[in-house]
Write a protein that holds these residues in place. Sequence first.
Motif, PDB file in Angstrom:
ATOM      1  N   ALA A  32      22.310 -16.973 -12.754  1.00  0.00           N
ATOM      2  CA  ALA A  32      20.980 -16.366 -12.775  1.00  0.00           C
ATOM      3  C   ALA A  32      20.589 -15.941 -14.186  1.00  0.00           C
ATOM      4  O   ALA A  32      21.425 -15.495 -14.970  1.00  0.00           O
ATOM      5  N   THR A  74      19.194 -20.122 -10.804  1.00  0.00           N
ATOM      6  CA  THR A  74      18.149 -19.327 -10.156  1.00  0.00           C
ATOM      7  C   THR A  74      17.587 -18.281 -11.104  1.00  0.00           C
ATOM      8  O   THR A  74      18.313 -17.736 -11.946  1.00  0.00           O
ATOM      9  N   THR A  75      16.297 -18.017 -10.968  1.00  0.00           N
ATOM     10  CA  THR A  75      15.667 -16.915 -11.700  1.00  0.00           C
ATOM     11  C   THR A  75      15.528 -15.685 -10.807  1.00  0.00           C
ATOM     12  O   THR A  75      14.983 -14.668 -11.231  1.00  0.00           O
ATOM     13  N   ARG A  76      16.024 -15.772  -9.565  1.00  0.00           N
ATOM     14  CA  ARG A  76      15.900 -14.670  -8.597  1.00  0.00           C
ATOM     15  C   ARG A  76      17.252 -14.010  -8.359  1.00  0.00           C
ATOM     16  O   ARG A  76      18.153 -14.610  -7.781  1.00  0.00           O
ATOM     17  N   ASP A  79      19.115 -14.116  -4.974  1.00  0.00           N
ATOM     18  CA  ASP A  79      19.826 -15.328  -4.559  1.00  0.00           C
ATOM     19  C   ASP A  79      21.338 -15.190  -4.703  1.00  0.00           C
ATOM     20  O   ASP A  79      22.092 -16.018  -4.182  1.00  0.00           O
TER      21      ASP A  79
END
Length: 282
Positions: A32, A74-76, A79
């Motif tokens: 991330a 992922t940028t979230r 997650d």
Amino acid sequence: MQTPVIGVVGAGTMGNGIAHVFARAGHTVLLADIDQPALDRGFATIRKNLAREVAKEKLTAEQAEAAATRITLTTRLPDLVAASLAVEAATERFEVKSKLFRSLDEILPPEAILASNTSSISITKLAAQTKRPGQVIGMHFFNPVPVMRLVEIIRGLQTTQATFDTVSALATAIGKLPVEVNDAAGFISNRVLMPLINEAIFAVMEGVATADAVDTIFREGMAHPMGPLTLADFIGLDVCLDIMRVLHDGLGDPKYRPCPLLIRMVDAGWLGRKSGRGFYQY
């Protein structure tokens, strides 16, 4: 823990290296970062380093490809909910890390372990930001992560023996050499290394010798693979300054005062290799 899912927060130099070694060892990795370009750069570095290992016949092409496919970008942060261990590899500043630890504490399952790749910040203080302080620990990898075996495993005041044993065994399983260290500013590596670098910078500032002369003395006279100022450029002068400030604040001894030349160079944006200029030009 059987091949747990690993979350890595931060796709920079250390974070992508940590993702690399876990994926290479067979773990599913959730990598991330705050924006997609940072993730893309990190993943490109992983691919390049895997290809280098194939060229050196340390991996087969099939093994390298399998490792790459185990990494999800992922940028979230939410997650990372599936992770059994999350390793934070963000900027070496307490306010950044503490915010991440509070978020990860809310996101990850109660049994998950939270680890920091910090090179100097108190694990005890980070653990206190969470509702699971016994499951917070330091995993200080060394750069370049795919090559360097050492991992400092740092116990916070609250870290349980079960957490320490789990993380130490996991480090061994991915081919690293875990060394136990208790929580103190800079731990062992940077408590010794950074004052050496800082004193070398004082020597340059005071006109005792040039940067090249200082580095030559350490390479040729003390068998260091690179001199302290070349190493400072490699680490990043901003990172060196952050660590010296942590040492100065945490230990309260004036011998850890950052050299004024180091401060000026960081203010000028001369950060070393990553900016194209430090003690040397790149």
